[in-house]
Design a protein around this motif. Sequence first.
Motif, PDB file in Angstrom:
ATOM      1  N   GLU A   1      -1.620 -12.220  23.131  1.00  0.00           N
ATOM      2  CA  GLU A   1      -0.403 -12.823  23.654  1.00  0.00           C
ATOM      3  C   GLU A   1       0.775 -12.152  22.948  1.00  0.00           C
ATOM      4  OE1 GLU A   1      -0.897 -16.996  22.845  1.00  0.00           O
ATOM      5  OE2 GLU A   1      -2.504 -17.156  24.347  1.00  0.00           O
ATOM      6  N   ASN A   2       1.834 -11.913  23.673  1.00  0.00           N
ATOM      7  CA  ASN A   2       3.037 -11.293  23.105  1.00  0.00           C
ATOM      8  C   ASN A   2       2.664 -10.078  22.239  1.00  0.00           C
ATOM      9  OD1 ASN A   2       5.610 -10.829  22.183  1.00  0.00           O
ATOM     10  ND2 ASN A   2       5.653 -12.540  20.728  1.00  0.00           N
ATOM     11  N   PRO A   3       1.987  -9.075  22.858  1.00  0.00           N
ATOM     12  CA  PRO A   3       1.405  -7.994  22.047  1.00  0.00           C
ATOM     13  C   PRO A   3       2.405  -7.180  21.237  1.00  0.00           C
ATOM     14  CG  PRO A   3       1.255  -7.478  24.397  1.00  0.00           C
ATOM     15  CD  PRO A   3       1.713  -8.894  24.301  1.00  0.00           C
ATOM     16  N   ASP A   4       3.614  -6.991  21.742  1.00  0.00           N
ATOM     17  CA  ASP A   4       4.561  -6.143  21.015  1.00  0.00           C
ATOM     18  C   ASP A   4       5.542  -6.929  20.156  1.00  0.00           C
ATOM     19  OD1 ASP A   4       3.469  -3.785  22.002  1.00  0.00           O
ATOM     20  OD2 ASP A   4       4.735  -3.822  23.790  1.00  0.00           O
TER      21      ASP A   4
ATOM     22  N   VAL B   1      11.776   4.961  13.652  1.00  0.00           N
ATOM     23  CA  VAL B   1      10.953   5.314  14.821  1.00  0.00           C
ATOM     24  C   VAL B   1       9.561   5.647  14.309  1.00  0.00           C
ATOM     25  CG1 VAL B   1      10.664   6.981  16.701  1.00  0.00           C
ATOM     26  CG2 VAL B   1      12.964   6.301  15.964  1.00  0.00           C
ATOM     27  N   PRO B   2       8.543   4.898  14.753  1.00  0.00           N
ATOM     28  CA  PRO B   2       7.203   5.194  14.214  1.00  0.00           C
ATOM     29  C   PRO B   2       6.633   6.504  14.742  1.00  0.00           C
ATOM     30  CG  PRO B   2       7.139   3.316  15.754  1.00  0.00           C
ATOM     31  CD  PRO B   2       8.564   3.766  15.675  1.00  0.00           C
ATOM     32  N   VAL B   3       6.045   7.265  13.847  1.00  0.00           N
ATOM     33  CA  VAL B   3       5.300   8.465  14.232  1.00  0.00           C
ATOM     34  C   VAL B   3       3.993   8.433  13.448  1.00  0.00           C
ATOM     35  CG1 VAL B   3       7.241   9.990  14.779  1.00  0.00           C
ATOM     36  CG2 VAL B   3       6.445   9.828  12.431  1.00  0.00           C
TER      37      VAL B   3
ATOM     38  N   ALA C   1       3.088 -14.972   3.218  1.00  0.00           N
ATOM     39  CA  ALA C   1       3.103 -13.546   2.861  1.00  0.00           C
ATOM     40  C   ALA C   1       1.863 -12.858   3.448  1.00  0.00           C
ATOM     41  CB  ALA C   1       3.135 -13.383   1.349  1.00  0.00           C
ATOM     42  N   ARG C   2       0.724 -13.534   3.380  1.00  0.00           N
ATOM     43  CA  ARG C   2      -0.496 -12.967   3.956  1.00  0.00           C
ATOM     44  C   ARG C   2      -0.345 -12.815   5.478  1.00  0.00           C
ATOM     45  NH1 ARG C   2      -5.030 -17.116   4.585  1.00  0.00           N
ATOM     46  NH2 ARG C   2      -3.542 -17.591   6.237  1.00  0.00           N
ATOM     47  N   ASP C   3       0.194 -13.849   6.142  1.00  0.00           N
ATOM     48  CA  ASP C   3       0.327 -13.783   7.597  1.00  0.00           C
ATOM     49  C   ASP C   3       1.305 -12.695   8.042  1.00  0.00           C
ATOM     50  OD1 ASP C   3      -1.480 -15.787   7.775  1.00  0.00           O
ATOM     51  OD2 ASP C   3      -0.065 -17.370   8.331  1.00  0.00           O
ATOM     52  N   VAL C   4       2.374 -12.524   7.270  1.00  0.00           N
ATOM     53  CA  VAL C   4       3.340 -11.465   7.596  1.00  0.00           C
ATOM     54  C   VAL C   4       2.691 -10.094   7.379  1.00  0.00           C
ATOM     55  CG1 VAL C   4       5.464 -10.343   6.773  1.00  0.00           C
ATOM     56  CG2 VAL C   4       5.433 -12.810   7.199  1.00  0.00           C
ATOM     57  N   PHE C   5       1.960  -9.963   6.283  1.00  0.00           N
ATOM     58  CA  PHE C   5       1.314  -8.673   6.008  1.00  0.00           C
ATOM     59  C   PHE C   5       0.279  -8.357   7.097  1.00  0.00           C
ATOM     60  CE2 PHE C   5      -1.285  -5.678   3.417  1.00  0.00           C
ATOM     61  CZ  PHE C   5      -0.271  -4.759   3.163  1.00  0.00           C
ATOM     62  N   ARG C   6      -0.459  -9.379   7.524  1.00  0.00           N
ATOM     63  CA  ARG C   6      -1.412  -9.174   8.630  1.00  0.00           C
ATOM     64  C   ARG C   6      -0.710  -8.719   9.903  1.00  0.00           C
ATOM     65  NH1 ARG C   6      -5.008 -14.660   8.595  1.00  0.00           N
ATOM     66  NH2 ARG C   6      -6.560 -13.952   7.078  1.00  0.00           N
ATOM     67  N   GLU C   7       0.436  -9.331  10.159  1.00  0.00           N
ATOM     68  CA  GLU C   7       1.180  -8.986  11.373  1.00  0.00           C
ATOM     69  C   GLU C   7       1.741  -7.560  11.275  1.00  0.00           C
ATOM     70  OE1 GLU C   7       1.049 -10.187  14.146  1.00  0.00           O
ATOM     71  OE2 GLU C   7       2.946 -10.522  15.185  1.00  0.00           O
ATOM     72  N   ALA C   8       2.168  -7.159  10.082  1.00  0.00           N
ATOM     73  CA  ALA C   8       2.639  -5.775   9.896  1.00  0.00           C
ATOM     74  C   ALA C   8       1.475  -4.802  10.122  1.00  0.00           C
ATOM     75  CB  ALA C   8       3.231  -5.592   8.505  1.00  0.00           C
ATOM     76  N   LEU C   9       0.293  -5.169   9.627  1.00  0.00           N
ATOM     77  CA  LEU C   9      -0.889  -4.308   9.817  1.00  0.00           C
ATOM     78  C   LEU C   9      -1.297  -4.251  11.288  1.00  0.00           C
ATOM     79  CD1 LEU C   9      -3.097  -5.369   6.760  1.00  0.00           C
ATOM     80  CD2 LEU C   9      -2.061  -3.131   7.123  1.00  0.00           C
ATOM     81  N   ARG C  10      -0.996  -5.318  12.021  1.00  0.00           N
ATOM     82  CA  ARG C  10      -1.304  -5.306  13.453  1.00  0.00           C
ATOM     83  C   ARG C  10      -0.334  -4.371  14.195  1.00  0.00           C
ATOM     84  NH1 ARG C  10       0.310  -7.391  18.283  1.00  0.00           N
ATOM     85  NH2 ARG C  10       2.087  -8.514  17.388  1.00  0.00           N
ATOM     86  N   LEU C  11       0.957  -4.565  13.992  1.00  0.00           N
ATOM     87  CA  LEU C  11       1.947  -3.794  14.750  1.00  0.00           C
ATOM     88  C   LEU C  11       2.022  -2.335  14.309  1.00  0.00           C
ATOM     89  CD1 LEU C  11       4.780  -6.440  15.047  1.00  0.00           C
ATOM     90  CD2 LEU C  11       3.557  -5.370  16.953  1.00  0.00           C
ATOM     91  N   TYR C  12       1.818  -2.092  13.026  1.00  0.00           N
ATOM     92  CA  TYR C  12       1.891  -0.722  12.502  1.00  0.00           C
ATOM     93  C   TYR C  12       0.655  -0.439  11.655  1.00  0.00           C
ATOM     94  CZ  TYR C  12       6.602  -1.318  14.166  1.00  0.00           C
ATOM     95  OH  TYR C  12       7.675  -1.577  14.973  1.00  0.00           O
TER      96      TYR C  12
ATOM     97  N   LYS D   1       8.587   0.761  19.114  1.00  0.00           N
ATOM     98  CA  LYS D   1       7.300   1.272  19.605  1.00  0.00           C
ATOM     99  C   LYS D   1       7.594   2.664  20.181  1.00  0.00           C
ATOM    100  CE  LYS D   1       3.938  -0.181  23.182  1.00  0.00           C
ATOM    101  NZ  LYS D   1       3.639  -1.208  24.185  1.00  0.00           N
ATOM    102  N   PRO D   2       6.770   3.648  19.898  1.00  0.00           N
ATOM    103  CA  PRO D   2       7.087   4.983  20.410  1.00  0.00           C
ATOM    104  C   PRO D   2       6.995   5.007  21.925  1.00  0.00           C
ATOM    105  CG  PRO D   2       5.159   5.016  18.968  1.00  0.00           C
ATOM    106  CD  PRO D   2       5.518   3.601  19.174  1.00  0.00           C
TER     107      PRO D   2
END
Length: 450
Positions: free
Chosen positions: A365-368, A430-432, A312-323, A7-8
């Motif tokens: 819950e557990n946002p990061d 490192v996300p930018v 695969a859908r749940d992981v992709f959703r989680e990737a879209l949430r975090l990034y 996380k930046p």
Amino acid sequence: MTMMPPKPEARPDRVSLWRYMKLFRQDILSAQPARLYRAWMAEFRTPFFRSFMVNQPSLVDEVLRARPLDFPKSDRVGEGLRPLLGNSVFLTNGETWLRQRRIIDPAFEGGRLRDTFPAMWAAGEAAVARMETGEVEVEAEMSHAAADVIFRTLFSIPIENEVAAETFHQFRAYQRTQPILNAAAFVPLPRWMPRGFSAETKRTARAIRGLIAQLTAERMALIEAGDAPDDLATKIMTTTDPETGARFSTEEMVDQVAIFFLAGHETSASALGWALYLLALHPDWQDKLATEAEAALAGGMEFGVMSKLKLARDVFREALRLYPPVPMMVRETVKPERFRDRDLPVGSQVVLSPWHLHRHERVWENPDGFDPGRWATENGKQCLREAWIPFSVGARVCTGAGFAMVEGPLLLAMLLRAFRFERVEGRDPVPVAYLTVRAKDGIWLKLTRR
Ligand code: HEM
């Protein structure tokens, strides 16, 4: 110990305007203070206009879903894109935008996804065949794969096609000359101040538009001859506006293809790259996903596999949430508004931040943390409805949302079935954020065959 997804670092709460602008030029995420992960709303005052970040689910709903026409897109954001996108649906407002959506939306309806599926599958197979083992920069690989998906679904041509390859190449050059999301929505420049584009930006934009014009002209000829393939381009070019009976002119079609290409490949590539990195951080999830993929894809190419790719859908959703690939969106007030006892004068910038909403400490819950299992919990289900907006929501929702939710999990599954992905020590990304959330020096992973 499992690592937290990167996380930046946030900036200190108070900084001078000068420093804020400087930080902004680096990227829009580290230019923001940490309190935005807890705030419902925040105000940024600049000498020329005011910006309000809205981070409360009910207010986001108000702006995007309940009254979208009262909050048109702010044209400050699109400035860097205009030489390339002209009058595309991404940038227009009001009547023009409504008319464009009436013609575009039918091409992306549920039933049409089934028709585009074979092209996505073929792009997935090509990506698996192309990718090599060893240390690989997966963002670039995913851009290549997502661009291939777009060309195959839109124009029935693979990325190896000469015009497709050249368009892809010129796009990369364009992005180097013009970081696409410019800071104009936040930095205190008055509207009348000219913001010139470099000769190189104009040249690459012209080159890309020339290539797209060639593709659309060729397609128009095929349509007229009755020989056109049944893909997205044909569908969009032959759909008439139900209210006026008009079709897109060739020029307008070029604008729309440019945005499909841009919005459709940069975003999916970003999400896929981050999803692969998250799975490298979590080998347990990676193995589960590979097992699911092995079973689901065994029967070969068939749209029905999508209902089996739940992890695969749940992981992709989680990737879209975090990034979230589009980290922030900007709208403008056209009449006085009042939010949370604050007055927003006409012309205020209203900033919606998927990035902050998706990591809001009072909502999730557990946002990061990375937890694809969250979508089965009460908190996860509620947040999915109210605080997960990677595609935006409401009338102006991403036209490609359904498309991307097939493409993302499918490509993930195909890649996970073929390869194991591991972190490369010392090369964590490192996300930018520019137009999309990207990794500063790419996403490096070690690939081995399964
Ligand atoms: C993971 C993939 C994707 C993500 C996260 C994403 C996200 C978004 C977001 C957040 C917006 C709204 C921007 C705003 O209101 O300021 C948007 C708009 C749009 N997207 Fe996507 N997108 C994705 C894939 C696609 C694909 C595959 C296509 C087309 C093939 C597409 C086409 C569009 C278009 C045309 C708009 C403009 C809609 C309008 O303003 O009415 N997107 N997208």
